[in-house]
Motif scaffolding. Structure first.
Motif, PDB file in Angstrom:
ATOM      1  N   UNK A  54     -72.869  42.096  17.993  1.00 28.02           N
ATOM      2  CA  UNK A  54     -72.592  41.442  16.804  1.00 28.02           C
ATOM      3  C   UNK A  54     -71.398  40.570  16.909  1.00 28.02           C
ATOM      4  N   UNK A  55     -70.947  40.591  18.236  1.00 26.73           N
ATOM      5  CA  UNK A  55     -69.489  39.701  18.202  1.00 26.73           C
ATOM      6  C   UNK A  55     -69.514  38.311  18.434  1.00 26.73           C
ATOM      7  N   UNK A  56     -68.639  37.442  18.353  1.00 33.43           N
ATOM      8  CA  UNK A  56     -68.803  36.137  18.584  1.00 33.43           C
ATOM      9  C   UNK A  56     -68.534  35.531  19.993  1.00 33.43           C
ATOM     10  N   UNK A  57     -69.348  36.015  20.886  1.00 34.44           N
ATOM     11  CA  UNK A  57     -69.456  35.924  22.459  1.00 34.44           C
ATOM     12  C   UNK A  57     -70.215  34.362  22.588  1.00 34.44           C
ATOM     13  N   UNK A  58     -69.258  33.702  23.334  1.00 37.31           N
ATOM     14  CA  UNK A  58     -69.771  32.423  23.652  1.00 37.31           C
ATOM     15  C   UNK A  58     -70.943  32.174  24.322  1.00 37.31           C
ATOM     16  N   UNK A  88     -58.848  39.924   9.110  1.00 36.17           N
ATOM     17  CA  UNK A  88     -58.339  41.082   8.425  1.00 36.17           C
ATOM     18  C   UNK A  88     -59.053  42.080   8.825  1.00 36.17           C
ATOM     19  N   UNK A  89     -58.319  43.215   9.384  1.00 33.80           N
ATOM     20  CA  UNK A  89     -58.626  44.537   9.797  1.00 33.80           C
ATOM     21  C   UNK A  89     -57.681  45.720   9.210  1.00 33.80           C
ATOM     22  N   UNK A  90     -58.470  46.503   8.702  1.00 32.05           N
ATOM     23  CA  UNK A  90     -57.509  47.560   7.864  1.00 32.05           C
ATOM     24  C   UNK A  90     -56.603  47.041   6.780  1.00 32.05           C
ATOM     25  N   UNK A  91     -57.114  45.751   6.085  1.00 32.42           N
ATOM     26  CA  UNK A  91     -56.446  45.301   5.063  1.00 32.42           C
ATOM     27  C   UNK A  91     -55.077  44.418   5.415  1.00 32.42           C
ATOM     28  N   UNK A  92     -55.010  44.107   6.782  1.00 34.77           N
ATOM     29  CA  UNK A  92     -53.860  43.343   7.367  1.00 34.77           C
ATOM     30  C   UNK A  92     -54.384  42.500   8.546  1.00 34.77           C
ATOM     31  N   UNK A  93     -53.580  41.323   8.467  1.00 37.47           N
ATOM     32  CA  UNK A  93     -54.007  40.325   9.498  1.00 37.47           C
ATOM     33  C   UNK A  93     -53.627  40.844  11.114  1.00 37.47           C
ATOM     34  N   UNK A  94     -54.816  40.446  11.784  1.00 40.35           N
ATOM     35  CA  UNK A  94     -54.539  40.880  13.095  1.00 40.35           C
ATOM     36  C   UNK A  94     -55.066  39.573  14.050  1.00 40.35           C
ATOM     37  N   UNK A  95     -54.410  38.942  15.001  1.00 43.72           N
ATOM     38  CA  UNK A  95     -54.527  38.209  15.822  1.00 43.72           C
ATOM     39  C   UNK A  95     -55.720  38.423  16.979  1.00 43.72           C
ATOM     40  N   UNK A  96     -56.654  37.878  17.327  1.00 42.40           N
ATOM     41  CA  UNK A  96     -57.667  38.118  18.228  1.00 42.40           C
ATOM     42  C   UNK A  96     -58.201  36.912  18.595  1.00 42.40           C
ATOM     43  N   UNK A  97     -58.798  36.910  19.846  1.00 39.79           N
ATOM     44  CA  UNK A  97     -59.550  35.915  20.475  1.00 39.79           C
ATOM     45  C   UNK A  97     -60.896  35.542  19.840  1.00 39.79           C
ATOM     46  N   UNK A  98     -61.331  34.113  19.995  1.00 41.77           N
ATOM     47  CA  UNK A  98     -62.571  33.943  18.971  1.00 41.77           C
ATOM     48  C   UNK A  98     -63.739  35.126  19.472  1.00 41.77           C
ATOM     49  N   UNK A  99     -63.748  35.563  20.678  1.00 38.85           N
ATOM     50  CA  UNK A  99     -64.887  36.182  21.140  1.00 38.85           C
ATOM     51  C   UNK A  99     -64.697  37.867  20.329  1.00 38.85           C
ATOM     52  N   UNK A 144     -66.481  30.656  13.422  1.00 35.53           N
ATOM     53  CA  UNK A 144     -67.899  31.210  13.111  1.00 35.53           C
ATOM     54  C   UNK A 144     -68.464  30.322  11.748  1.00 35.53           C
ATOM     55  N   UNK A 145     -69.546  30.743  11.680  1.00 33.69           N
ATOM     56  CA  UNK A 145     -70.306  30.283  10.311  1.00 33.69           C
ATOM     57  C   UNK A 145     -70.070  30.925   9.234  1.00 33.69           C
ATOM     58  N   UNK A 146     -70.058  30.536   7.903  1.00 38.65           N
ATOM     59  CA  UNK A 146     -69.802  31.565   6.612  1.00 38.65           C
ATOM     60  C   UNK A 146     -69.497  30.918   5.768  1.00 38.65           C
ATOM     61  N   UNK A 147     -69.404  31.453   4.397  1.00 35.71           N
ATOM     62  CA  UNK A 147     -69.064  30.930   3.157  1.00 35.71           C
ATOM     63  C   UNK A 147     -67.604  30.992   3.334  1.00 35.71           C
ATOM     64  N   UNK A 148     -67.042  30.189   2.334  1.00 33.95           N
ATOM     65  CA  UNK A 148     -65.603  30.183   2.027  1.00 33.95           C
ATOM     66  C   UNK A 148     -65.367  31.334   0.788  1.00 33.95           C
ATOM     67  N   UNK A 149     -64.576  32.438   0.985  1.00 36.59           N
ATOM     68  CA  UNK A 149     -64.475  33.315  -0.132  1.00 36.59           C
ATOM     69  C   UNK A 149     -63.540  33.035  -1.238  1.00 36.59           C
ATOM     70  N   UNK A 150     -63.637  33.707  -2.409  1.00 37.38           N
ATOM     71  CA  UNK A 150     -62.689  33.328  -3.367  1.00 37.38           C
ATOM     72  C   UNK A 150     -61.389  33.298  -3.051  1.00 37.38           C
TER      73      UNK A 150
END
Length: 845
Positions: A34-38, A117-128, A146-152
Motif C-alpha cells: 500500500x505504498x506510493x511506489x511509482x 506525520x508519524x507518531x504525531x510528529x513530522x517525518x521526512x520521507x521519500x515519495x515512495x 498522492x491523491x486525497x482530500x485536504x483535512x481540516x
C-alpha cells in the motif's frame, strides 16, 4: 481533533486524524503493498525487442538459407543473402530500444522529500515511502505526491496546470481533493493519502504515457503489402522450381543456391532504404527546428489532415500582453496609464499580469506602506502608498465595492472577445487600511479608475504557420483547458475561422456518433480535460483523419500518444517531450511546414525507388520462370543477384535523396502496377531471348568442340570444372548465358531510371522532364562503372560473370535499342491500360 484509533493495527478503510499513522502501521502497510511506489517500466523487455526484430518471419527465411550456404562453403552467397536482413533487424532493434529507454525514464513526480506525520510528529520521507492513510503536510512550493482530500485546518492554493492545462491556481478547501502532480502555491494544510502508487492520478498519467504505441505509416503498410505479395509469389515459384530440381537430380549446392536466388527476389532492400531515408529526413528536419524522435514520423507528418494544438505554450508564449487601458473616472488616458504602470512596478511579488503591465505602460515605483499580494482566493491585490490605496482585481470581485455606474457593459464587451479583464480602483478614503483589525485582507469602498484588458501573447510566427498549414489543406483545431471564449479570441487572432467554441462539459455523455459530428464541425474547444483531449483525437481518427497533436504539458501526453503524430514544444514538460514523435526545438509551429515537406520528399523518393525495386523483382521472377520452363538451367547465381546493389541499391539511395516534396500519390499501388508490369514483361522477354541464344550457342559449340582452346581454358577457370568432366558444357553455357543476361538487365536497369526521371523528351514516355539533370548524370556514372567492371577480373569474379566478350556486346546492345523502343511505346500509348481495359473500369474515356 485526534480521531486516530488505538491498537497496533487498524482497518484499512479507517480515517486517521492529523496526528497520522504510527511508524509500525506505516511499515506494515508498505509491506502489504500500500505504498506510493511509482509505476514500473514499459512492458516490452530488451530481450523481447531483440528477439522479435532479429528472428522475424522475413529474417528466419534468410537465416536458414544463409546457414546452408555457409555449411557448403559459399561465403559470398551467404553474405549477399543474409546481410540486409541483419542490417534491417539492427536498425529496428536500436530504434525500439531507444524508444523504450525514453518511456521507462518518464516520471511525473519529483524525487524530493515530503513530510508525513508519524507518531504525531513530522517525518521526512521519500515519495515512495508514503503509504495509504498517511497524513501528508502540504506547504507552498511542495509537489503533491498522492491523491486525497485536504483535512481540516486550512485552505491551500494549488497549480494544476501540469495536469489539466488550467493556468490559474485553484483554491482548495477542507474536503476538496488534491491531485498528485500538482503544486501548492499558497496556504498550508494536511492531506489524507487516499490513492497511492499506481492508483494515484500522476502515476495513472505516467503509466498511460509509458504505453508502447507506434502507428505504422501508410508507406510502411504499402511496402509491407508489396513484400508479402512478392513473398507469396516467390514461395509458389520455389515449390515448382525445387520440385523440378529434385526430378532432374540437382545437387544440394545447386538447390541451396537456387533457394538463395529465389529469396533474393523479395525486396528486403526497401526496408533498409526506408530506414536510411527516414534517418536522412530526420537530420534535415532537425536543422529546421523539428527534432524527430520516432523515426517514421518524418514521413507520417506528410499525411496529416488535421492538427490539434493546445493554446498555452504552443500558440502562445505563456506571457500576457496589454490589449488596452480604458479610463472610467476623471483621469485622462495618459494619467491612467502612468498610474497603472506605477502600480505594476511597485508590486513586491511580480506575476504575469503585473509584468505585462510594467512592460507596456510608463510609470515609476512607489513607496509602499502595505501590500496585499494577489491570490486566486482573493482575486485582487492592493497597495497602500503615500498618495492613497489602489486596488487591481477581477471585475465581479470589486463590483460590490465600486461607486458610480456599474461597469457591466464595458466588461462584458471585452470578455466576449476572450480578453482577460481587470478593474483598477482607488479607495474613496485615502487613509482606509487594506486589512481588518485581525490582519486579514479587506476591500474598502472604491472609486473606479480604469478597465484593463490583457491577452495571451502569440508566438511571433504562429499566424504565418497556421496560414501555411491551412493553405496546404490541413485543418487546425485548438484544444485547451482555458475558457472557450478566451481560446476562441486567441485563435481568431491567428487567422482561424473559429465558429462557435465548445466547452468540455458539453461533450460529456455524448455517444460516439454525436461526438464525431460535433468534433468535425468545431474549431475551438475549451475547458477540455486530458481524457477529453484523448477522446477528441480518437474521434478524428475514427472519422478517417490523420491527426497530429501539439502540446507542451503533461495533460497533453495521452492525446499525443493517441494521435498518429505527437508533437511537443521544447519548453514543455519532460514527460511530453519524451512521449512525442517530434519535438519543436525552437518552440515554433513553423517548423512543421518544412518537416511536412521532408515527409513528402521521402514518400515521393520511396515511391520512385519502389518502381525500380519491383521492376527488378518482376524481371528476375519472369526470367526464372521462363528459363526453367524451357529447361535451360537456372539463369541466376547468388553472386549474380549481388549486382542489384549497383543496379538498384545505389540508384534508389540517390533518387530518394533527390526527390521533390510533392503531395503523396493516393493511388501509389496502381501507379506502381502501370510502371512495373510493362517494364518487367518487356525486360524479361528480351532477357530470356538473350539467355536462350547464348546458352544454346555455347552448349552446341562446346559439345561440337568448335570453341577455341583459349576460350575453353577461360571457361574452365570460370566454372571450376575441367573440360573433360561430365557437365562442363552445361556449366560453361550457363555462366556464359548468365553473363549476357546480367549485362543486359543491368544496362536496362540503368536506362529505366531515365524513364522515371527523363532528362529530355526522348525519355518522356512515362512522365514529363522536371529539369533535374542529376539522375541522368548518375546513370552515366553507373554505366561507366559497370562497363569498366566487366573488364576487371575482381569485379567479374565476385559477381560470377565471365570477362567482357564481343559476342555479348554484339547481342546486348541491339537488344537494348529494341527494348527501349518497345518500352517507350508501351508507356506512351498506355498499352497496359488498353490491354486490361483499365480506362473503362475507372470510367475514363
Amino acid at each position: 481533533m485526534d480521531v486516530r484509533e488505538t491498537g497496533s493495527e487498524r482497518d484499512a478503510h479507517s480515517v486517521p486524524g492529523p496526528t497520522g499513522l504510527t511508524q509500525r502501521e506505516a511499515e506494515t502497510r508498505h509491506r502489504r503493498g500500500e505504498g506510493n511506489v511509482a509505476v514500473g517500466a514499459s512492458s516490452r523487455s530488451y530481450a523481447r525487442i531483440v528477439r522479435t526484430n532479429v528472428f522475424s518471419f522475413f529474417n528466419m527465411i534468410l537465416f536458414v538459407i544463409g546457414a546452408a550456404l555457409l555449411a557448403l562453403g559459399r561465403y559470398n552467397d551467404a553474405l549477399t543473402s543474409v546481410g540486409l536482413g541483419l542490417v534491417n533487424a539492427a536498425i529496428s532493434a536500436v530504434q525500439e530500444i531507444r524508444a523504450k529507454r525514453k518511456l521507462d525514464r518518464l516520471q511525473l513526480l519529483s524525487r524530493g522529500h515530503v513530510t508525513v506525520l508519524r507518531d504525531g510528529r513530522g517525518v521526512e520521507v521519500t515519495p515512495e515511502r508514503v503509504v495509504r492513510d498517511d497524513v501528508v503536510q502540504v506547504r507552498p512550493g511542495d509537489q503533491v505526491v498522492v491523491d486525497g482530500p485536504l483535512l481540516d485546518g486550512g485552505a491551500v492554493e494549488v497549480d494544476e496546470s501540469l495536469l489539466t492545462g488550467e493556468a490559474e491556481p485553484l483554491l482548495k478547501k477542507p474536503g476538496d481533493d488534491l491531485l498528485s502532480g500538482s503544486f501548492c502555491v499558497g496556504g498550508a494544510g494536511y492531506q489524507l493519502a487516499r490513492d497511492v502508487g499506481a492508483a494515484s492520478y500522476a502515476n495513472r498519467l505516467t503509466a498511460d504515457a509509458r504505453r508502447v504505441s507506434a502507428d505504422v505509416t501508410p508507406l510502411q503498410r504499402r511496402i509491407d503489402f508489396v513484400v508479402r505479395l512478392v513473398m507469396l509469389l516467390v514461395a509458389l515459384m520455389s515449390v515448382t522450381i525445387l520440385a523440378q530440381a529434385a526430378l532432374e537430380g540437382f545437387t544440394l549446392v545447386r538447390v541451396v543456391q537456387t533457394t538463395a536466388v529465389l529469396s533474393g527476389l523479395v525486396p528486403y532492400g526497401l526496408f533498409f532504404l526506408v530506414a536510411v531515408a527516414y534517418t536522412v529526413g530526420a537530420a534535415k528536419s532537425a536543422g529546421d527546428g523539428a527534432l524527430v524522435q520516432q523515426v517514421n514520423a518524418v514521413e507520417s507528418v506528410s499525411h496529416v489532415y488535421v492538427v490539434c494544438t493546445d493554446k498555452t505554450g504552443t500558440l502562445t508564449t505563456g506571457r500576457l500582453t496589454l490589449a488596452g487601458v480604458q479610463p472610467v473616472g476623471p483621469l485622462d488616458t495618459g494619467a491612467v496609464e502612468r498610474l497603472v504602470g506605477s502600480m505594476a512596478r511597485s508590486t513586491a511579488a511580480a506575476n504575469l499580469t503585473t509584468s505585462a503591465l510594467a512592460a507596456a505602460l510608463p510609470g515609476t515605483a512607489w513607496e509602499v506602506r502595505d501590500e496585499v499580494p494577489f491570490s486566486s482566493s482573493l482575486r485582487w491585490s492592493g497597495l497602500h502608498t503615500d498618495d492613497g490605496v489602489y486596488v487591481l482585481g477581477a471585475p465581479d470581485t470589486l463590483a460590490p465595492h465600486l461607486s458610480g455606474t456599474p461597469l457591466t457593459d464595458t466588461v462584458t464587451a471585452l470578455t466576449s472577445q476572450g480578453l482577460r479583464v481587470l478593474v483598477v480602483a482607488r479607495a474613496a478614503d485615502p487613509g482606509t487600511p487594506l486589512r481588518d483589525p485581525d490582519g486579514r485582507p479587506l476591500l474598502p469602498a472604491l472609486d473606479p479608475v480604469a478597465v484593463v484588458s490583457l491577452t495571451d501573447e502569440l508566438r511571433p510566427d504562429v499566424s504565418e504557420a497556421i496560414a501555411r498549414l491551412t493553405a496546404d489543406g490541413i485543418g487546425v483545431k485548438v484544444v485547451s483547458g482555458d475558457d472557450p471564449r478566451t481560446v476562441a479570441a486567441l485563435a481568431r487572432q491567428t487567422g482561424l475561422d473559429v465558429g462557435v467554441p465548445i466547452a468540455g462539459p458539453d461533450l460529456d455523455g455524448l455517444p460516439d456518433g454525436e461526438l464525431d459530428r460535433v468534433v468535425a464541425g468545431t474549431t475551438v474547444f475549451g475547458r477540455i480535460a486530458p481524457e477529453q483531449k484523448e477522446r477528441l483525437v480518437g474521434s478524428l481518427r475514427r472519422q478517417g483523419r490523420y491527426v497530429a497533436m501539439i502540446g507542451d504539458g503533461v495533460n497533453d501526453a495521452r492525446a499525443l500518444k493517441r494521435a498518429q503524430v505527437g508533437v511537443a514544444m521544447r519548453s514543455g514538460s519532460a514527460v511530453t517531450r519524451d512521449v512525442a514523435d517530434i519535438v519543436l526545438t525552437d518552440d515554433s509551429l513553423a517548423a512543421l511546414v518544412p518537416a511536412q515537406h521532408q515527409g513528402r520528399r521521402i514518400i515521393n523518393g520511396i515511391g520512385t525507388s519502389m518502381q525500380v525495386f519491383l521492376a527488378r523483382v518482376g524481371t528476375q521472377g519472369l526470367v526464372i520462370l521462363a528459363v526453367t520452363m524451357l529447361g535451360l538451367g537456372f539463369p541466376y547465381s547468388p553472386a549474380n543477384v549481388g549486382l542489384t546493389l549497383l543496379t538498384v541499391g545505389v540508384p534508389t539511395l540517390f533518387l530518394t535523396m533527390w526527390a521533390r516534396p510533392v503531395p503523396p500519390d493516393p493511388q501509389l499501388l496502381a501507379s506502381l502496377g502501370r510502371f512495373v508490369v510493362p517494364a518487367a514483361v518487356i525486360t524479361a522477354a528480351a532477357g530470356v531471348g538473350l539467355y536462350a541464344y547464348h546458352y544454346t550457342t555455347l552448349l552446341a559449340g562446346f559439345s561440337d568442340s568448335v570453341i577455341p582452346d583459349f576460350v575453353v581454358t577461360d571457361f574452365e577457370r570460370y566454372t571450376g570444372v575441367s573440360s573433360g568432366d561430365v557437365g562442363f558444357a552445361e556449366a560453361a553455357a550457363t555462366i556464359g548465358a548468365q553473363t549476357a543476361l546480367s549485362t543486359f538487365v543491368s544496362y536496362a536497369a540503368f536506362l529505366l531510371i531515365l524513364f522515371l526521371k527523363p532528362p529530355s523528351r526522348l525519355f518522356s514516355s512515362w512522365t514529363r522532364p522536371d529539369g533535374d539533370k542529376r539522375p541522368a548524370l548518375l546513370v552515366a556514372g553507373l554505366v561507366a562503372a559497370f562497363s569498366g567492371g566487366l573488364f576487371a577480373s575482381p569485379f567479374t569474379d565476385y559477381f560470377g560473370l565471365t570477362h567482357a566478350a564481343d559476342p555479348v556486346f554484339r547481342t546486348v546492345l541491339p537488344a537494348l535499342v529494341l527494348w527501349f523502343a518497345v518500352l517507350s511505346a508501351a508507356y506512351r500509348f498506355r498499352l497496359l491500360d488498353r490491354v486490361l481495359g483499365l480506362a473503362k473500369l475507372s470510367g475514363r474515356s
